[in-house]
Design a protein around this motif. Structure first.
Motif, short mmCIF file in Angstrom:
data_model
loop_
_atom_site.label_atom_id
_atom_site.label_comp_id
_atom_site.label_asym_id
_atom_site.label_seq_id
_atom_site.Cartn_x
_atom_site.Cartn_y
_atom_site.Cartn_z
N PRO A 1 2.43 -21.19 27.68
CA PRO A 1 3.32 -22.05 26.74
C PRO A 1 2.96 -21.39 25.24
CG PRO A 1 0.87 -22.72 27.40
CD PRO A 1 1.21 -21.41 28.13
N MET B 1 4.36 -28.78 28.36
CA MET B 1 4.17 -27.75 29.66
C MET B 1 3.19 -28.05 30.51
SD MET B 1 4.22 -23.85 29.75
CE MET B 1 5.93 -23.30 29.37
N ASP C 1 7.53 -20.65 28.03
CA ASP C 1 8.24 -21.50 26.99
C ASP C 1 9.41 -20.89 26.84
OD1 ASP C 1 7.48 -23.59 24.69
OD2 ASP C 1 8.76 -22.17 23.78
N TYR D 1 10.62 -23.45 30.66
CA TYR D 1 10.06 -24.77 30.67
C TYR D 1 10.97 -24.99 29.15
CZ TYR D 1 8.26 -29.41 30.01
OH TYR D 1 8.22 -30.70 29.79
N THR E 1 11.51 -27.49 26.38
CA THR E 1 10.90 -28.77 25.74
C THR E 1 11.91 -29.49 25.14
OG1 THR E 1 10.12 -27.61 23.97
CG2 THR E 1 8.62 -27.66 25.46
#
Length: 477
Positions: A10, A20, A116, A136, A138
């Motif tokens: 992350p 995350m 990320d 991931y 966000t």
């Protein structure tokens, strides 16, 4: 065989790190003990972030879940960067040898590396180690669709986006005004823009992309991505909508926070909340406009007001109300309004029955919290992709009332424009009624997505299965 692990990388900002981690914990639960989590921790570049991250890690280590934290060695910070997007992307890239060493040194099989969305440079490491790599994301699926579309847009639009005569085409969305594009895209000569195009290209190398959204919130965008309309000629990686991923910490205070006690005295759905995330603050001229707009609207309000950062600091300071507010404002609005000069528990406030509307900077985590509690919004974008979020909230999702924001004047809002938006949101206007109805609909969609059998619950199950199957195939028997 030791339990295979999913390695998370992350970025330190709370909106990235906590989101995350929580998504990772949900993945852990859906794997039914077949996976563990290993979190690689980069040392945050500023002290206030470091203490925040340390607090999160302490809480997670005490949870008893199968999560291990591995602190990566420090790197020399980039100094010649133009903006935060370039800084983060380069900062992460400098960690590549440490990430490679950390993953190589693990005593258990590695099911996947999840990074990320600013960390696509680390796909090189995953490829070298033959470990599947996932992103991931966000932000919203709409923002992801724009990222995927960006490399082609770069070729199609030869001028600056601001100089474009028409609209920008992002499949699955209504035509996007160039003025609604994220801040880093407004200057093509800026390295931040170059990094956005870079990440947009590299997302295509991922084995899959987890997005913090729910299928029902952004159906047409997710369909456009799945159909390859954002990346003509090349199928995009599988998307797993796993949200809303929202962290709920147990209340820290006995008897509730002062803001919540004040809300207890207000009628249902009568209060508009104004809160602008961890980076939002007001100068005195802007605070005066907000004060006059709120007072003239006649509506009840809870205003979380932060002042400009102190010299050398990055985060907003607690507000000095005497310096920032017009004379007599607090007396005139007593009982009807509360100005809170420091951080406030936003989720708990949005959950309160007295709150009926939210003037927000439109960061995606705040948007999801608002939708989770069915609270309609007025977006007041400040930075990053928030202007794009504002457009999607109004023109695509229909959960918000638009407000005039002067982007050329550092996102300045006049009292009359705030007054109009608050009255429209909180009053009897068609605009406000539609936003309220749509927000109520989205609340139900968010909650059913994460329940057993819901779309996000099922997406996490499919992802866990894919990771377990992959590691079993790669492991020597």
């Amino acid at each position: 065989m030791a339990t295979p692990t999913v390695v998370l990388l992350p970025v330190w900002g709370a909106g990235h790190l906590m989101s995350m981690l929580d998504a990772g914990k949900r993945l852990l639960a859906r794997s039914r003990g077949a996976l563990s989590l290993t979190v690689l921790v980069m040392q945050a570049p500023a002290e206030n972030y470091r203490s925040e991250v340390a607090g999160h890690i302490r809480r997670e280590e005490a949870s008893g879940l199968d999560i291990r934290f591995h602190h990566l060695p420090t790197v020399e910070l980039p100094t010649d960067y133009v903006g935060i997007e370039e800084f983060i992307s380069r900062f992460v890239q400098l960690h590549a040898p440490h990430v490679k060493a950390a993953i190589s040194g693990l005593a258990c099989p590695v099911a996947a590396l999840v990074v990320d969305f600013f960390a696509t440079t680390l796909f090189d490491v995953s490829r070298e180690l033959a470990v599947p790599a996932y992103v991931y994301f966000t932000a919203s699926a709409a923002a992801y669709a724009l990222f995927l579309r960006l490399p082609a847009l770069q070729e199609e639009v030869t001028c600056e986006f601001e100089e474009l005569d028409g609209m920008v085409d992002v499949p699955g969305l209504p035509p996007v005004p160039p003025s609604s594009l994220p801040s880093p895209l407004m200057d093509k000569k800026n390295p931040n823009y170059t990094w956005f195009v870079y990440h947009g290209r590299r997302f295509m190398e991922a084995n899959g992309v987890m997005i913090n959204t729910a299928a029902a919130l952004e159906q047409s965008v997710l369909a456009a991505i799945a159909d390859g309309r954002c990346t003509p000629g090349i199928p995009a990686p599988t998307v797993y909508p796993v949200g809303p991923v929202i962290s709920f910490n147990p209340p820290a205070e006995q008897g509730g926070h002062e803001c919540l006690r004040w809300l207890d005295t207000q009628p249902p759905a009568s209060v508009v909340l104004l809160c602008f995330g961890s980076g939002g603050f007001s100068t005195a001229p802007q605070a005066h406009e907000i004060a006059h707009g709120l007072e003239r609207s006649g509506h009840r309000f809870l205003w979380v007001l932060r002042g400009p950062p102190a010299a050398g600091a990055q985060q907003p300071a607690d507000a000095n109300l005497e310096e920032l507010l017009p004379e007599g404002f607090l007396e005139r609005t007593k009982g009807k309004g509360l100005v809170w000069p420091t951080k406030a528990p936003q989720k708990e406030i949005l959950a309160h029955a007295a709150v009926g509307g939210f003037v927000t900077h439109g960061g995606w985590n705040s948007v999801l919290e608002s939708l989770w509690f069915g609270v309609p919004m007025v977006p007041w974008p400040l930075y990053a992709e928030q202007h794009f979020n504002a457009f999607t909230l109004v023109a695509y999702m229909g959960v918000a009332v638009a407000m005039e924001v002067d982007r050329k004047r550092k996102n300045f809002v006049r009292a009359s424009d705030l007054e109009r938006a608050v009255v429209a949101l909180m009053g009897d206007s068609d605009e406000g009624r539609k936003a309220r109805e749509k927000a109520t609909e989205m609340k139900a969609a968010c909650r059913s997505a994460v329940e057993e059998g819901g779309s996000s619950y099922s997406a996490l199950g499919s992802l866990a299965e894919e990771m377990i199957k992959g590691v079993n195939q790669r492991s020597p028997h």
